[in-house]
Write a protein that holds these residues in place. Structure first.
Motif, PDB file in Angstrom:
ATOM      1  N   TYR A  28       0.837  -1.202   0.000  1.00  0.00           N
ATOM      2  CA  TYR A  28       0.000   0.000   0.000  1.00  0.00           C
ATOM      3  C   TYR A  28       0.874   1.255   0.000  1.00  0.00           C
ATOM      4  O   TYR A  28       0.642   2.204  -0.746  1.00  0.00           O
ATOM      5  N   LEU A  29       1.911   1.226   0.848  1.00  0.00           N
ATOM      6  CA  LEU A  29       2.806   2.386   0.934  1.00  0.00           C
ATOM      7  C   LEU A  29       3.542   2.612  -0.389  1.00  0.00           C
ATOM      8  O   LEU A  29       3.783   3.752  -0.792  1.00  0.00           O
ATOM      9  N   GLU A  30       3.866   1.521  -1.040  1.00  0.00           N
ATOM     10  CA  GLU A  30       4.560   1.626  -2.332  1.00  0.00           C
ATOM     11  C   GLU A  30       3.654   2.338  -3.343  1.00  0.00           C
ATOM     12  O   GLU A  30       4.100   3.199  -4.098  1.00  0.00           O
ATOM     13  N   GLN A  31       2.375   1.981  -3.309  1.00  0.00           N
ATOM     14  CA  GLN A  31       1.439   2.635  -4.225  1.00  0.00           C
ATOM     15  C   GLN A  31       1.311   4.128  -3.881  1.00  0.00           C
ATOM     16  O   GLN A  31       1.293   4.978  -4.776  1.00  0.00           O
ATOM     17  N   GLU A  32       1.269   4.418  -2.587  1.00  0.00           N
ATOM     18  CA  GLU A  32       1.208   5.838  -2.175  1.00  0.00           C
ATOM     19  C   GLU A  32       2.460   6.571  -2.655  1.00  0.00           C
ATOM     20  O   GLU A  32       2.411   7.725  -3.063  1.00  0.00           O
ATOM     21  N   ARG A  33       3.602   5.874  -2.581  1.00  0.00           N
ATOM     22  CA  ARG A  33       4.863   6.491  -2.997  1.00  0.00           C
ATOM     23  C   ARG A  33       4.805   6.880  -4.486  1.00  0.00           C
ATOM     24  O   ARG A  33       5.329   7.908  -4.888  1.00  0.00           O
ATOM     25  N   MET A  34       4.139   6.044  -5.272  1.00  0.00           N
ATOM     26  CA  MET A  34       4.142   6.275  -6.717  1.00  0.00           C
ATOM     27  C   MET A  34       3.020   7.196  -7.190  1.00  0.00           C
ATOM     28  O   MET A  34       3.217   7.944  -8.150  1.00  0.00           O
ATOM     29  N   ILE A  35       1.846   7.121  -6.554  1.00  0.00           N
ATOM     30  CA  ILE A  35       0.733   7.921  -7.120  1.00  0.00           C
ATOM     31  C   ILE A  35       0.088   8.866  -6.116  1.00  0.00           C
ATOM     32  O   ILE A  35      -0.853   9.575  -6.442  1.00  0.00           O
ATOM     33  N   GLY A  36       0.587   8.845  -4.867  1.00  0.00           N
ATOM     34  CA  GLY A  36       0.032   9.773  -3.862  1.00  0.00           C
ATOM     35  C   GLY A  36      -1.105   9.133  -3.080  1.00  0.00           C
ATOM     36  O   GLY A  36      -1.759   8.195  -3.539  1.00  0.00           O
ATOM     37  N   THR A  84      -4.376   6.657  -4.295  1.00  0.00           N
ATOM     38  CA  THR A  84      -4.287   5.266  -3.823  1.00  0.00           C
ATOM     39  C   THR A  84      -5.574   4.870  -3.095  1.00  0.00           C
ATOM     40  O   THR A  84      -6.120   3.791  -3.320  1.00  0.00           O
ATOM     41  N   ALA A  85      -6.044   5.761  -2.233  1.00  0.00           N
ATOM     42  CA  ALA A  85      -7.266   5.443  -1.475  1.00  0.00           C
ATOM     43  C   ALA A  85      -8.451   5.222  -2.423  1.00  0.00           C
ATOM     44  O   ALA A  85      -9.275   4.328  -2.206  1.00  0.00           O
ATOM     45  N   LEU A  86      -8.511   6.023  -3.480  1.00  0.00           N
ATOM     46  CA  LEU A  86      -9.610   5.854  -4.451  1.00  0.00           C
ATOM     47  C   LEU A  86      -9.551   4.475  -5.103  1.00  0.00           C
ATOM     48  O   LEU A  86     -10.547   3.749  -5.158  1.00  0.00           O
TER      49      LEU A  86
END
Ligand SMILES: Cc1ncc(COP(=O)(O)O)c(C=O)c1O
Length: 391
Positions: free
Chosen positions: A39-47, A51-53
């Protein structure tokens, strides 16, 4: 039956030590940390917002898994940052007035007591304690008498205390609260994840829990159950925010219908995802299976520790969860700490000020707390007993 090889394989933290501190902060299974990293990796890449959406369905899964765990509907669950946060938000929803009584037990959690004292200072509430019987069980006759004579606005009971393994009769107290129509909050921080906790049977209005203990979730997570009765009565946290309420005119807001009324807008979704996986993992194993496995381990631990002449068990009550505490009159705390550290056993320590009422009665300044969980083996229990054996 639990597949012990699988759960140990899923739990690398239990392989190089004897981990007996699930009442403190347990070991997360791989799926919990892996999900959080992803999850954090996705936040790192797209904010974070994007990510939550994208992850909305998985975020919703938290409410579904929690409702399966506690036997309620997803709409009755709120995410929280820890058990104290959940408990404080529930407490803050009661409209206390000077002279109102909170009825509680001698074994309620330290921070709950501090919150009561703070309410006393600010609003002038009174705190009344239910007596314990000689064996340490709550005196249900005294509880009912105090409900009748003191007319409490709220009853607060800690299901399993932090300072001993006794299980309080929260279902029986729930019956009484229903009869006398009293708000009822259960601190289930030490029970959720290790025994079956069923809010329909307990009949509570609020139930708070943490993620990191027997649920095996990440730190900084917890949850709060809120009953339909409390939601329909309009109870809301004192500091409600834009997650829990709609700003519907320049001068007013209205709370939303569901338990998310008790959440704040900003959440660490990687933590929430980790907790979801931890709850799912427990649900898949089954709380009944976990409870039986833990009962075997704790009975073995207690029945063997009791033979050790250096220590005395500081346990009481007729029902026990997977926590055992002991102290000693012949040896200092450091003696046991050294032995357990040398043998790579993880444990907890409780001091008098953590449980003042209970430890004053027991007259102990410290206890060592061992809290096995289903990933432990009987061999580990016997090895620990051996480590503590008098020389
Ligand atoms: C019975 C009980 N209630 C509440 C808490 C507080 O939990 P948290 O630290 O998650 O707020 C604890 C923590 O040890 C506890 O044992």
């Amino acid at each position: 039956m639990i597949d012990i090889n699988k759960v140990r394989f899923d739990t690398p933290g239990c392989q190089d030590k004897i981990f007996l501190n699930s009442a403190g902060s347990s070991l997360v299974p791989n799926i919990v940390s892996d999900t959080m990293y992803q999850y954090l990796e996705q936040e790192r890449m797209i904010g974070g917002y994007q990510t939550a959406l994208i992850q909305q369905d998985k975020i919703d899964e938290f409410y579904i898994q929690s409702s399966l765990l506690l036997n309620c509907e997803p709409k009755n669950i709120a995410f929280s940052y820890n058990a104290t946060d959940a408990y404080a938000k529930a407490l803050s929803s009661i409209n206390f007035r000077s002279g109102d009584v909170i009825l509680t037990s001698d074994d309620d959690y330290i921070s709950n007591y501090i919150a009561f004292f703070s309410l006393k200072k600010r609003f002038g509430i009174e705190i009344v304690r239910i007596k314990n019987l000689d064996n340490g069980d709550i005196d249900l006759i005294d509880a009912e008498e105090k409900m009748v004579t003191c007319k409490p606005i709220l009853v607060s009971i800690t299901h399993v205390p932090t300072n001993s393994g006794k299980i309080q009769p929260v279902e029986k107290i729930g019956e009484l609260c229903a009869t006398y129509d009293i708000w009822y909050i259960v601190d289930a921080c030490q029970s959720v994840g290790q025994i079956i906790v069923d809010v329909k049977k307990i009949k509570c209005d609020f139930l708070s829990a943490t993620g990191r203990k027997f649920l095996r979730g990440p730190r900084g997570t917890g949850l709060l159950y809120i009953s339909d009765k409390a939601l329909n009565a309009g109870l809301e946290p004192l500091m409600i925010d834009m997650r829990g309420a709609k700003w519907n005119s320049e001068q007013s807001y209205s709370p939303i219908d569901t338990a998310r009324r008790f959440e704040l807008w900003e959440v660490s979704y990687s933590n929430l995802m980790g907790l979801t996986e931890a709850i799912k993992y427990a649900n898949q194993i089954g709380l009944g299976n976990i409870q039986s496995a833990n009962l075997k381990l704790i009975n073995l631990l207690k029945s063997t520790l009791i033979q050790n002449i250096d220590i005395h068990l500081t346990e009481e009550g007729s029902r026990s969860a997977s926590i055992v505490t002991f102290s000693s009159r012949s040896k200092p705390l450091e003696y046991f700490v050294q032995k357990l550290n040398d043998a790579n056993v993880s444990y907890g320590v409780g001091y008098r000020e953590f449980a003042l009422i209970d430890f004053n009665k027991k007259d102990v300044d410290w206890v060592i707390r061992l809290s096995p969980h289903y990933f432990n083996t009987e061999q580990e229990i016997m090895n620990t007993v051996e480590v503590l054996a008098p020389v």
